[in-house]
Design an enzyme around this catalytic site. Sequence first.
Site, PDB file in Angstrom:
ATOM      1  N   GLU A 154       3.209   3.385   0.404  1.00 33.84           N
ATOM      2  CA  GLU A 154       3.625   3.332  -1.004  1.00 33.84           C
ATOM      3  C   GLU A 154       5.002   3.901  -1.290  1.00 33.84           C
ATOM      4  O   GLU A 154       5.267   4.393  -2.386  1.00 33.84           O
ATOM      5  CB  GLU A 154       2.601   4.027  -1.899  1.00 33.84           C
ATOM      6  CG  GLU A 154       1.251   3.344  -1.883  1.00 33.84           C
ATOM      7  CD  GLU A 154       0.282   3.905  -2.897  1.00 33.84           C
ATOM      8  OE1 GLU A 154       0.422   5.080  -3.238  1.00 33.84           O
ATOM      9  OE2 GLU A 154      -0.607   3.156  -3.333  1.00 33.84           O
ATOM     10  N   GLU A 175      -5.357  -1.510  -0.462  1.00 35.27           N
ATOM     11  CA  GLU A 175      -6.094  -0.547  -1.288  1.00 35.27           C
ATOM     12  C   GLU A 175      -6.417  -1.186  -2.628  1.00 35.27           C
ATOM     13  O   GLU A 175      -5.656  -2.019  -3.126  1.00 35.27           O
ATOM     14  CB  GLU A 175      -5.271   0.724  -1.563  1.00 35.27           C
ATOM     15  CG  GLU A 175      -5.109   1.638  -0.375  1.00 35.27           C
ATOM     16  CD  GLU A 175      -4.339   2.920  -0.731  1.00 35.27           C
ATOM     17  OE1 GLU A 175      -4.508   3.439  -1.858  1.00 35.27           O
ATOM     18  OE2 GLU A 175      -3.559   3.377   0.110  1.00 35.27           O
TER      19      GLU A 175
HETATM   20  C1  GAL Z   1      -2.966   5.254  -3.444  1.00 33.00           C
HETATM   21  C2  GAL Z   1      -2.677   6.053  -2.187  1.00 33.00           C
HETATM   22  C3  GAL Z   1      -3.903   6.702  -1.618  1.00 33.00           C
HETATM   23  C4  GAL Z   1      -4.716   7.325  -2.690  1.00 33.00           C
HETATM   24  C5  GAL Z   1      -5.065   6.266  -3.670  1.00 33.00           C
HETATM   25  C6  GAL Z   1      -6.004   6.706  -4.736  1.00 33.00           C
HETATM   26  O1  GAL Z   1      -1.874   5.197  -4.259  1.00 33.00           O
HETATM   27  O2  GAL Z   1      -2.092   5.246  -1.222  1.00 33.00           O
HETATM   28  O3  GAL Z   1      -3.548   7.632  -0.649  1.00 33.00           O
HETATM   29  O4  GAL Z   1      -3.990   8.345  -3.301  1.00 33.00           O
HETATM   30  O5  GAL Z   1      -3.895   5.812  -4.285  1.00 33.00           O
HETATM   31  O6  GAL Z   1      -6.414   5.592  -5.469  1.00 33.00           O
END
Ligand code: GAL
Length: 748
Positions: free
Chosen positions: A381, A462
């Site tokens: 990210e 994610e």
């Molecule tokens: C993303 C990140 C993860 C975690 C997640 C929570 O932005 O890559 O490590 O923090 O959000 O939803």
Amino acid sequence: MRITETFNGNWTFRYGFEPAYVHVLQTGETVRLPHSAVELPYNYFDETDYQKPFTYQKVFDWRPDFEGREVSLIFDAAMADSVVYLNGEEIVAHKDGYTPFEARLTPHLKRGQNLITVKIDGSENPEIPPFGGQIDYLCYAGIYRDVWLKVTSPVSIANVKIETPDALAEQKTVTARVFFANPRALANSGTLDAKIRRRGGGDVAATSVEVDGNEATLTFTDLTGIDLWNIDDPVLYALSLKLSTEHGDDVLTQRFGFRTALFTPDGFLLNGKPLKLRGLNRHQAWPHTGYAMGRRAQEKDADILKYELACNIVRTSHYPQSNWFIERCDEIGLLCFEEIPGWQHIGGEAWQKESIENVRRMIERDWNHPSIVIWGVRINESQDSHAFYAETNRLARALDATRQTGGVRFITNSELLEDVYTMNDFILGNEELPGNNRGRVVLRDRVETTGITRPIPYMITEYNGHMYPTKRFDQEQRQAEHVTRHLLILDAVAGDGNISGSTGWCMFDYNTHKDFGAGDRICYHGVLDMYRIPKFAAYAYASQGDPKDGVVLQPVTFWARGERNMGGVLPLIVLTNCDYVDVTFGEWPAKRIYPDRETYPHLPHAPVVLDLRNVTPEEFGTWGRVWREGTFTGYVDGKAVKTVTLPADPVPARLEVAPDDTKLRAAEKDAVRVVVRVLDQCGNLLPYFEEPVTLSLVGPGRIIGPADHTLKGGATGFWIEAGDEAGTLDLTVTSRRFETQTVTFIIN
Ligand code: GAL
């Protein structure tokens, strides 16, 4: 021949570090590795407790088999900024907390006693990835993986890169580039013998080459009768190498598999066949011990992903994880997306240099694992950074041309330097994003997000997570929404042939920095809790598995009249891989309900949903009526395969103490999980039973964490760790309302 022994026992550990320590063994606690410098409480702790220096020391005797040979220690990992001293002299420093490093002892070894000192600095040094910004996870200090003593001939085999260039051909080839370690720069010539064996089977082929210099290449051709490595049948082979030179012999064996893996604009192909990737992100963390858990716990996580959650891929967010974990992925057929350490922040020049080295170390450690199908070579990210990411990609491709690269981003219109556009898609639930109608858009439009109109390989790395944090003991309506969000995304991904697959956020809840989580230093983002006890959302994944591997029938309810707003249990999602479900409510006649293909047209196994389309509020809802027992019977191929009974009057009937295993290994810090649950008369968890239980353990071992637990949502968990001696461990669990339970563990 080579000696490889664990070097985990009998370290002396103390808080702090002073330069003078390196000359004399200090007083301290005797510990065995893997070790966490500070064991934190379950939640509400101060993470700065471990952000400081610590000292590990170990005295060991010179041995006759060191004579004339190379002696070193391999640290599988230590967090972070490690400096290793032998007899007072610094011999190696290693900043990265996630990759192995070797401390060459040879030039400084003394006959008699030798003193190893390791300084670990757990402070978040902004020169080292992932540090320098905020991070949504903890980087627990300590020598948290294994350490090995390695004794070899002066010239030895350092590493090997095994490739199977035509894995899908009838007659297959194996090539191996073998790298030699030759720290004394000796003339190196001799013979390299190599053999391929099938795991659990016999020899497949043998060859040998003359060696001249510090690298050699081997080729095996026309291999027949070879089985591919597959997720359903993960056949492994081993390449055994023997180097013979005038300086002595050395051996090394590495496992590998025959498979191809390709992300295409039309989806992911394993061995040339389409496979929709369905998985979760995993941190390598546990309550109290943080990162410091050994083989069994690492393997168990892989097993949970594969066998309990029916996943076919895991992303090792956000760093290279334990060998034990990745080897288990190889063994059970769980694909793996591995990435370099980092979280949003890109540091300065030294930091980036270190990060580029992380790419090298990750790939050189793991390039032979068939389970790994993609290298993540971007800081998770982060913003675009052309020169930096051009280099991480160049290096990854130079080291390993057999795997594609990915780079996980959440920004849009990001420069694609990788082979696969890997995107964290958090649109579901985000009402702020333009065009998102009340937060119900499930996935972002690929072209709009990437700004790239041509077809490209695309994967969602994610989703959910912070968009909908949910505790295992949250109200059922919230949990039903949590389930729905996971299902909606799984369905949308399953229905889009251009998306290779997805890894949801995330496998289990995890401890985190104060800037994240629920204020108690926990991010409740898992489909499991920190003890790996399932939330309802876990069954959204589990139910996608084939019923022949395990029937799933999980109504998303605590089954009570007044748990939800307005009362009743509708709409009621039943997560299942059955063909249909017969439902009864008290004496009402059974209703047969089929999977909701209208809402979830693409899922391998859509849930059965009871709502006003198929039942009436009189049957299942409305405040002020008699509450009745519910039964759910699932059918596969016309046969009733599972029934769940939810009583109208649940009472605590049983305290279940369930260890994952009762056989432990001595002198390995072998740790087994135990789950304690309070069950009703029909075997269902009592979701609001929160009384205390007290644990006690007699024998050579310990309970990790406290001996007093308050049940959370009717359950708790802990790990029992075997000590150095064989024997038996008696665990007793006492509580106010149940008979005392005992479990005996055998340590061998
Ligand atoms: C993303 C990140 C993860 C975690 C997640 C929570 O932005 O890559 O490590 O923090 O959000 O939803």
